[in-house]
Motif scaffolding. Structure first.
Motif, PDB file in Angstrom:
ATOM      1  N   HIS A 301       0.818  -1.220   0.000  1.00 56.14           N
ATOM      2  CA  HIS A 301       0.000   0.000   0.000  1.00 56.14           C
ATOM      3  C   HIS A 301       0.848   1.264   0.000  1.00 56.14           C
ATOM      4  O   HIS A 301       0.389   2.327   0.428  1.00 56.14           O
ATOM      5  N   ILE A 302       2.071   1.121  -0.478  1.00 55.99           N
ATOM      6  CA  ILE A 302       2.928   2.280  -0.747  1.00 55.99           C
ATOM      7  C   ILE A 302       2.694   2.589  -2.217  1.00 55.99           C
ATOM      8  O   ILE A 302       3.327   2.009  -3.105  1.00 55.99           O
ATOM      9  N   ASN A 303       1.745   3.457  -2.499  1.00 55.05           N
ATOM     10  CA  ASN A 303       1.204   3.493  -3.857  1.00 55.05           C
ATOM     11  C   ASN A 303       1.210   4.864  -4.535  1.00 55.05           C
ATOM     12  O   ASN A 303       0.589   5.038  -5.571  1.00 55.05           O
ATOM     13  N   PHE A 336      -0.574  -4.994 -15.065  1.00 57.37           N
ATOM     14  CA  PHE A 336      -0.196  -5.492 -13.747  1.00 57.37           C
ATOM     15  C   PHE A 336      -0.680  -4.524 -12.674  1.00 57.37           C
ATOM     16  O   PHE A 336      -1.004  -4.933 -11.557  1.00 57.37           O
ATOM     17  N   LEU A 337      -0.719  -3.241 -13.009  1.00 54.81           N
ATOM     18  CA  LEU A 337      -1.227  -2.204 -12.113  1.00 54.81           C
ATOM     19  C   LEU A 337      -2.250  -1.362 -12.859  1.00 54.81           C
ATOM     20  O   LEU A 337      -2.300  -1.357 -14.088  1.00 54.81           O
ATOM     21  N   GLU A 338      -3.049  -0.650 -12.097  1.00 60.31           N
ATOM     22  CA  GLU A 338      -3.911   0.372 -12.674  1.00 60.31           C
ATOM     23  C   GLU A 338      -3.737   1.639 -11.850  1.00 60.31           C
ATOM     24  O   GLU A 338      -3.341   1.581 -10.681  1.00 60.31           O
ATOM     25  N   GLN A 339      -3.972   2.782 -12.449  1.00 61.57           N
ATOM     26  CA  GLN A 339      -3.838   4.029 -11.718  1.00 61.57           C
ATOM     27  C   GLN A 339      -5.198   4.678 -11.502  1.00 61.57           C
ATOM     28  O   GLN A 339      -6.037   4.691 -12.388  1.00 61.57           O
ATOM     29  N   LYS A 340      -5.400   5.183 -10.300  1.00 66.03           N
ATOM     30  CA  LYS A 340      -6.652   5.846  -9.950  1.00 66.03           C
ATOM     31  C   LYS A 340      -6.342   7.094  -9.136  1.00 66.03           C
ATOM     32  O   LYS A 340      -5.321   7.161  -8.431  1.00 66.03           O
ATOM     33  N   LEU A 349      -2.665   0.817  -8.034  1.00 67.80           N
ATOM     34  CA  LEU A 349      -3.367  -0.269  -7.356  1.00 67.80           C
ATOM     35  C   LEU A 349      -3.297  -1.538  -8.192  1.00 67.80           C
ATOM     36  O   LEU A 349      -3.085  -1.494  -9.409  1.00 67.80           O
ATOM     37  N   PHE A 350      -3.513  -2.678  -7.535  1.00 67.51           N
ATOM     38  CA  PHE A 350      -3.565  -3.960  -8.223  1.00 67.51           C
ATOM     39  C   PHE A 350      -4.997  -4.235  -8.683  1.00 67.51           C
ATOM     40  O   PHE A 350      -5.923  -4.180  -7.869  1.00 67.51           O
ATOM     41  N   PRO A 351      -5.191  -4.561  -9.944  1.00 65.55           N
ATOM     42  CA  PRO A 351      -6.520  -4.970 -10.392  1.00 65.55           C
ATOM     43  C   PRO A 351      -6.837  -6.425 -10.048  1.00 65.55           C
ATOM     44  O   PRO A 351      -7.985  -6.847 -10.140  1.00 65.55           O
ATOM     45  N   MET A 355      -2.581 -11.372  -7.548  1.00 66.39           N
ATOM     46  CA  MET A 355      -1.290 -10.783  -7.866  1.00 66.39           C
ATOM     47  C   MET A 355      -0.786  -9.913  -6.706  1.00 66.39           C
ATOM     48  O   MET A 355       0.406  -9.917  -6.381  1.00 66.39           O
ATOM     49  N   GLU A 356      -1.688  -9.196  -6.093  1.00 63.23           N
ATOM     50  CA  GLU A 356      -1.295  -8.370  -4.941  1.00 63.23           C
ATOM     51  C   GLU A 356      -0.757  -9.251  -3.815  1.00 63.23           C
ATOM     52  O   GLU A 356       0.276  -8.946  -3.206  1.00 63.23           O
ATOM     53  N   TYR A 357      -1.432 -10.362  -3.561  1.00 62.81           N
ATOM     54  CA  TYR A 357      -0.991 -11.286  -2.502  1.00 62.81           C
ATOM     55  C   TYR A 357       0.386 -11.861  -2.830  1.00 62.81           C
ATOM     56  O   TYR A 357       1.273 -11.902  -1.967  1.00 62.81           O
ATOM     57  N   VAL A 358       0.582 -12.296  -4.067  1.00 60.71           N
ATOM     58  CA  VAL A 358       1.867 -12.880  -4.465  1.00 60.71           C
ATOM     59  C   VAL A 358       2.986 -11.843  -4.337  1.00 60.71           C
ATOM     60  O   VAL A 358       4.077 -12.150  -3.856  1.00 60.71           O
ATOM     61  N   CYS A 359       2.728 -10.621  -4.759  1.00 64.16           N
ATOM     62  CA  CYS A 359       3.753  -9.583  -4.688  1.00 64.16           C
ATOM     63  C   CYS A 359       4.094  -9.230  -3.240  1.00 64.16           C
ATOM     64  O   CYS A 359       5.242  -8.944  -2.910  1.00 64.16           O
ATOM     65  N   LYS A 360       3.090  -9.280  -2.368  1.00 63.32           N
ATOM     66  CA  LYS A 360       3.349  -8.993  -0.948  1.00 63.32           C
ATOM     67  C   LYS A 360       4.249 -10.066  -0.329  1.00 63.32           C
ATOM     68  O   LYS A 360       5.084  -9.781   0.532  1.00 63.32           O
TER      69      LYS A 360
END
Length: 365
Positions: A301-303, A336-340, A349-351, A355-360
């Motif tokens: 969540h460093i985004n 892999f990411l999206e921007q909001k 952010l992760f769509p 993938m977010e879990y694996v990267c963490k």
């Protein structure tokens, strides 16, 4: 079956896509260049195959991933497959007479012999003969995961030139391209690039979105109802909370529950999904560890741009603003990411929750 894990081939197995199916069917009858895009495992290939299965015309389907090897398209294998698929289609209906008039068909540097008694010809001339014979019927050239075609020879320009020729001259042909790496696919096509072969042509785009929570729950209910299996609402809500509205993951869960292990279906689904994601991430990070550093930061969540740069420099080493900007833009283009914008601030952010879990969980050096 809604919970089949291979791409669907029938519209009756396509859930909650009436609007997209209708738009695609209409585009096939009126447009020349169509892009069907969306996140990985969102159902693009299923929708494409199911619509083409009931399409009143001719079509050729090429999965571009099958010819992507060592960061390049195997040109000979791709050319052979394209010609073979067209030859197979020429055996249908009134197109047979074209096949009889051709003894060989070539594209790029590859040629195959055909049992006809006529002359050898190249692909463009064969397509022209087909177009003249169709008389109102449409012929679809469909390329799945077409962003990979940018690795066909020098940036895929030979294929783009072929697409431009078809668009400009063959009124009964439709080119359909699907893509998970949305930004890269658009860059490859170059519709807005004055130096690109397809510059200025009209592009009909249909984007598949994730299911809402309500639609995800409805999908699971209908899938289990089809199998005459009763699953508690609480269990379904937990599945949707952890897998989100990505239909590919939801289908895997339903399939494992039905075929293997109802007790541990969610955990097994997450493990299988994790392996799929790890394979994709491995190929990405092998190109540059900076991709891994950025994804690790966003998973924590460093985004925001400055926060990501500070995290990388505190943990891994210096990274310049231009390099970080390029890495972030690439990750967004590859989906892999999206921007909001949240409270007026751009965040990444992760769509995809898996993938977010694996990267963490990734360990970066």
């Amino acid at each position: 079956m809604l919970f089949s894990i291979e791409p669907k081939h029938s519209l009756r197995d396509i859930f909650n896509r009436k609007e997209e199916v209708s738009a695609f069917q209409k585009s096939l009858q009126s447009e020349r260049l169509i892009v069907l895009d969306g996140l990985r495992r969102i159902g693009k290939t299923s929708l494409l195959k199911a619509v083409l299965e009931e399409f009143d015309g001719y079509h050729v389907f090429i999965d571009c991933r099958a010819y992507f090897r060592n960061n390049l398209i195997d040109v000979e294998a791709f050319d052979r497959a394209l010609i073979k698929e067209i030859e197979k289609t020429l055996k249908l209906g009134k197109l047979k007479k074209i096949l009889k008039s051709i003894s060989g068909l070539s594209f790029g540097g590859f040629e195959i012999s055909i049992e006809g008694k006529g002359q050898k010809t190249n692909l463009a001339e064969a397509l022209k003969s087909i177009d003249e014979t169709l008389k109102g019927k449409r012929f679809v050239l469909a390329f799945d995961e077409a962003q990979n075609l940018r690795f066909y020879r020098k940036g895929g320009k030979d294929l783009l030139n072929l697409f431009a020729y078809i668009y400009d001259n063959l009124k009964n042909f439709v080119i359909v391209l699907t893509g998970s790496e949305i930004g890269l696919l658009h860059d490859f096509l170059g519709i807005d690039d004055p130096d690109a072969p397809l510059f200025g042509r009209y592009l009909s785009e249909i984007r598949l979105q994730r299911f809402s929570k309500d639609k995800s729950l409805e999908f699971l209910r209908k899938g289990f109802e089809e199998l005459a299996i009763d699953v508690s609402e609480k269990s379904l809500e937990r599945v949707v909370d952890e897998l989100d509205g990505i239909v590919g993951y939801l289908s895997i869960y339903g399939y494992i529950y039905y075929k293997e292990d109802p007790v541990n279906a969610l955990e097994k689904t997450k493990e299988l999904a994790k392996k799929l994601v790890e394979k994709e991430l491995s190929a990405l990070i092998n190109r540059s560890t900076n991709y891994g550093y950025v994804l690790k930061a966003v998973s924590l969540h460093i985004n925001r741009f400055n926060q990501i740069r500070t995290y990388i420099e505190n943990n891994f080493g210096t990274i310049s603003d231009p390099t970080l900007s390029k890495i972030l833009n690439t990750l967004v283009k590859q989906s892999f990411l999206e921007q909001k914008y949240v409270d007026g601030v751009k965040r990444y952010l992760f769509p995809d929750p898996v993938m977010e879990y694996v990267c963490k969980e990734m360990r970066m050096k």
